[in-house]
Structure formats: C-alpha cells, structure tokens
Design a protein around this motif. Structure first.
Motif, short mmCIF file in Angstrom:
data_model
loop_
_atom_site.label_atom_id
_atom_site.label_comp_id
_atom_site.label_asym_id
_atom_site.label_seq_id
_atom_site.Cartn_x
_atom_site.Cartn_y
_atom_site.Cartn_z
N ASN A 1 1.48 0.22 13.92
CA ASN A 1 0.89 0.50 12.61
C ASN A 1 1.91 1.02 11.61
N GLY A 2 3.15 1.18 12.07
CA GLY A 2 4.24 1.52 11.17
C GLY A 2 5.15 0.33 10.96
N ASP A 3 6.08 0.11 11.89
CA ASP A 3 7.06 -0.97 11.75
C ASP A 3 6.43 -2.35 11.63
N ALA A 4 5.53 -2.69 12.57
CA ALA A 4 4.95 -4.03 12.57
C ALA A 4 4.08 -4.28 11.35
N ALA A 5 3.30 -3.28 10.98
CA ALA A 5 2.46 -3.44 9.78
C ALA A 5 3.32 -3.62 8.54
N ARG A 6 4.43 -2.90 8.49
CA ARG A 6 5.34 -3.04 7.34
C ARG A 6 5.83 -4.48 7.21
N ALA A 7 6.15 -5.10 8.34
CA ALA A 7 6.60 -6.50 8.31
C ALA A 7 5.49 -7.43 7.83
N LEU A 8 4.26 -7.17 8.26
CA LEU A 8 3.13 -8.02 7.83
C LEU A 8 2.84 -7.84 6.35
N TYR A 9 2.91 -6.62 5.85
CA TYR A 9 2.70 -6.40 4.42
C TYR A 9 3.75 -7.14 3.60
N HIS A 10 4.99 -7.12 4.09
CA HIS A 10 6.05 -7.84 3.37
C HIS A 10 5.78 -9.34 3.40
N ALA A 11 5.33 -9.84 4.54
CA ALA A 11 5.01 -11.27 4.64
C ALA A 11 3.89 -11.64 3.67
N LEU A 12 2.90 -10.76 3.56
CA LEU A 12 1.81 -10.98 2.60
C LEU A 12 2.36 -11.07 1.18
N ARG A 13 3.27 -10.18 0.86
CA ARG A 13 3.85 -10.15 -0.49
C ARG A 13 4.60 -11.44 -0.80
N LEU A 14 5.13 -12.08 0.25
CA LEU A 14 5.86 -13.33 0.07
C LEU A 14 4.94 -14.55 0.08
N GLY A 15 3.65 -14.34 0.32
CA GLY A 15 2.70 -15.44 0.28
C GLY A 15 2.31 -16.02 1.62
N PHE A 16 2.75 -15.40 2.72
CA PHE A 16 2.33 -15.87 4.05
C PHE A 16 0.89 -15.48 4.31
N ALA A 17 0.20 -16.29 5.08
CA ALA A 17 -1.20 -16.03 5.39
C ALA A 17 -1.30 -15.00 6.51
N VAL A 18 -1.87 -13.83 6.19
CA VAL A 18 -2.11 -12.78 7.18
C VAL A 18 -3.59 -12.41 7.08
N PRO A 19 -4.39 -12.63 8.12
CA PRO A 19 -5.82 -12.31 8.06
C PRO A 19 -6.05 -10.86 7.67
N ARG A 20 -6.98 -10.63 6.81
CA ARG A 20 -7.26 -9.27 6.32
C ARG A 20 -7.59 -8.31 7.46
N LYS A 21 -8.31 -8.82 8.48
CA LYS A 21 -8.74 -7.96 9.58
C LYS A 21 -7.55 -7.44 10.39
N ALA A 22 -6.41 -8.13 10.33
CA ALA A 22 -5.24 -7.70 11.10
C ALA A 22 -4.69 -6.38 10.58
N LEU A 23 -4.92 -6.10 9.32
CA LEU A 23 -4.36 -4.89 8.70
C LEU A 23 -5.43 -3.92 8.20
N ALA A 24 -6.68 -4.24 8.39
CA ALA A 24 -7.76 -3.44 7.81
C ALA A 24 -7.73 -1.98 8.28
N ASP A 25 -7.72 -1.76 9.60
CA ASP A 25 -7.75 -0.37 10.07
C ASP A 25 -6.43 0.34 9.81
N THR A 26 -5.33 -0.41 9.83
CA THR A 26 -4.03 0.20 9.52
C THR A 26 -3.99 0.67 8.07
N SER A 27 -4.49 -0.15 7.16
CA SER A 27 -4.51 0.23 5.74
C SER A 27 -5.35 1.48 5.53
N GLU A 28 -6.47 1.54 6.22
CA GLU A 28 -7.34 2.73 6.09
C GLU A 28 -6.62 3.97 6.60
#
Length: 327
Positions: free
Chosen positions: A59-86
């Motif tokens: 929820n730290g390192d890996a989530a950071r990579a997924l957020y960056h991928a999202l920012r670049l336009g890669f498809a990341v399902p919302r549910k993959a980060l929902a509880d981490t974002s909360e």
C-alpha cells in the motif's frame, strides 16, 4: 484511376480496421510495463484483504507505482486502489496500523505512505490537499538534526523495502516539496545540504543522491553529481544492470533506482545508451507473472515484501525511461 479490384480491396481493409477498433480483442502482446501493472493490480489490495492491515510494500511502494501508471493513462481498475486510497487519505491513523509487518520503523512507514499519497494526489485519486499537508508534517517531524532521515539505526545499505538514508532523505524531501515547499523551506535546505555533502560510497547511494539534487544548480551540486555519475559509470555490468556497489552482481532494484536517476540526463548520448542497456536488463529479468525477483541483502533470499517493492521500483523505472514517457 483505381481498378475495381483495388477499390474492393481498400473497402475490405477499411471495414476490417473498423471492426478491430470497434471492440474486437487485440492480439498484441502485453508490454513489460503492462504485465507489471497487472501483477501489482492483483497484489496491492491482497495484503489488506488477507491481513486486515496496510503495508509499506503493497500500500506504499506498489500503490505509488500504480498511481503513477494511472497518471500516464494506463488502465488500473478502481477497486485495486480503493481501500489504499481510503487508508492514505487519513495519515493520522498510519502509526496505529494493526499489522505486524512493514511497520517496524515509523519513519520509513510514514515516508512510504506519504510518497504514495503524493502520487495519488498527482493522479487525482485523492483530492484533499489537507491529507497531503498532514502527511508532510508527519514526515518532517522525524528529520534528524543533520538534515537526513535515517530509517535504519545501523545505517545499513538500503533495500527495496528499507530504502537506506540517502533514498529515504530523497523521498522525504520530495514529499515536503510536493506538500508545501515554502512552509518546509528550512527543512528542505537542511536535507539538501546533507545530500550535497554526504560521502557517496555505493552505487545505490549515488543514484539516490543524483535523484535528489538533480535540480540544484551550484558548484557544490555539480561536483557531487560528477562523483555520483562517475560511480554509476564504473558500476554498470555487461548485461546492463547495476548492483549496490561497483563490483556487485546486478540486482533489479539497484538498476531501477539508477535508471530513475539517469532519465533526467538522457540528453547525453552516453547516458542514454546506459539507460537502454539497463531497460534490456530489467526486461530480461522480469518473471512471466509480471513481477521481478526480489532484491535482498544479502542477495538470494526470499521475501514477499522485497519482491513487491522491487517490482514497484522496476516498473517505475520502465515507465519513466520509456521513449514515450513525458519527462
């Protein structure tokens, strides 16, 4: 004039393309970045679901990579980060995490979660700037008097999930800049002074310091950059990778951090070639499931946490060094 046969061929080809773009499944193989993102998409929510807590690696390192991928336009399902974002949006609860793993060092946990929060804010997955402000305060209050953040009492060489002083100080300083560079002006200056004068002995520290002082323009900064680049030049192996020290065997984590440091210098032909060789090493060492073998200290051990964090650093390196990346 085109013959009827040519016209018919063009019409058929156009119809075929239209069909493909109208929703036909693509047979194009997934890129190394896409496979890594798919792996992390599965793993990020898994930890909190199975352990009822949040970890620095998932929820730290890996989530950071997924957020960056999202920012670049890669498809990341919302549910993959929902509880981490909360979780990340409530920094006041980070120190009370119920889990036993990944929370042994309060400074490290705060830095890793705050770095993920900053990336989530940049990806517009968390929009409460006050959350970032509270996180920055938690990070700032653990800065040492010399300007650094020391996340290991024994000052050991860092690893993917433990960072080391140079990488931790870079990450902490970056968080303070993202949150409020005017408020933390003194803390940032103190950190940068430490980074500019610290003795760089390992390739990993050279890469971390180079990352941290990239935008500083001074005689001292240029001298420190030259030392870091010299160490990095000496340490690249024939397969394109780097280990923690000049003579060490290459490891995915150390290679990834070096690549992240060099992308800002890619205008130099020599360094651009080194980046491309390192990308080749990372792609060659990626597992079929999209992950990378964990970098551990000493090498060769098994660690789920280090594997997740290694994968996170490696995919960030590929994303940021891609010819299509917006740097």
């Amino acid at each position: 004039m085109l013959s009827p046969l040519c016209l018919a061929t063009i019409c058929w080809f156009s119809a075929f393309l239209g069909q493909e773009h109208a929703g036909q499944p693509s047979t194009k193989p997934a890129t190394p970045e896409e496979r890594a993102i798919a792996f992390l998409t599965r793993e990020v929510p898994r930890w909190s679901r199975e352990n009822k807590c949040f970890s620095c690696h998932n929820n730290g390192d890996a989530a950071r990579a997924l957020y960056h991928a999202l920012r670049l336009g890669f498809a990341v399902p919302r549910k993959a980060l929902a509880d981490t974002s909360e979780w990340l949006a409530k920094p006041e609860g980070w120190d009370r995490n119920d889990g036993k793993s990944g929370m042994s060092d309060k400074a490290l946990a705060r830095i890793q979660f705050a770095a993920a929060l900053a990336e989530a804010f940049g990806a517009q997955q968390i929009q409460d700037h006050q959350a970032l402000a509270r996180a920055a305060q938690l990070v700032a209050e653990l800065q040492h008097k010399d300007g650094s953040w020391k996340v290991d009492a024994n000052n050991n060489l860092g690893s993917p999930a433990t960072y080391g002083a140079c990488l931790a100080t870079h990450q902490a300083c970056r968080i303070l800049k993202r949150a409020d560079k005017d408020r933390y002006k003194a803390a940032i200056a103190n950190a940068e002074a430490w980074l500019l004068h610290t003795e760089v002995k390992s390739v990993l520290d050279a890469a971390a310091v180079l990352l941290a002082i990239d935008d500083i323009k001074s005689e001292r900064a240029e001298a420190q950059k030259d030392k870091c680049l010299d160490l990095i030049r000496k340490g690249q192996a024939s397969n394109g990778g780097w280990g923690p020290y000049v003579q060490s065997a290459p490891e995915p984590f150390d290679t990834a951090v070096v690549v992240l440091a060099l992308v800002h210098h890619a205008r130099r032909a020599e360094l651009k070639q080194k980046i491309q060789a390192a990308r080749g090493y990372l792609i060659a060492t990626q597992f079929a499931d999209g992950s990378w073998p964990e970098t551990t200290r000493p090498a060769g051990a098994e660690s789920y946490a280090q594997r997740i964090s290694t994968t996170s650093w490696a995919v960030l390196a590929l994303l940021k060094s891609s010819p299509d990346a917006g740097r």
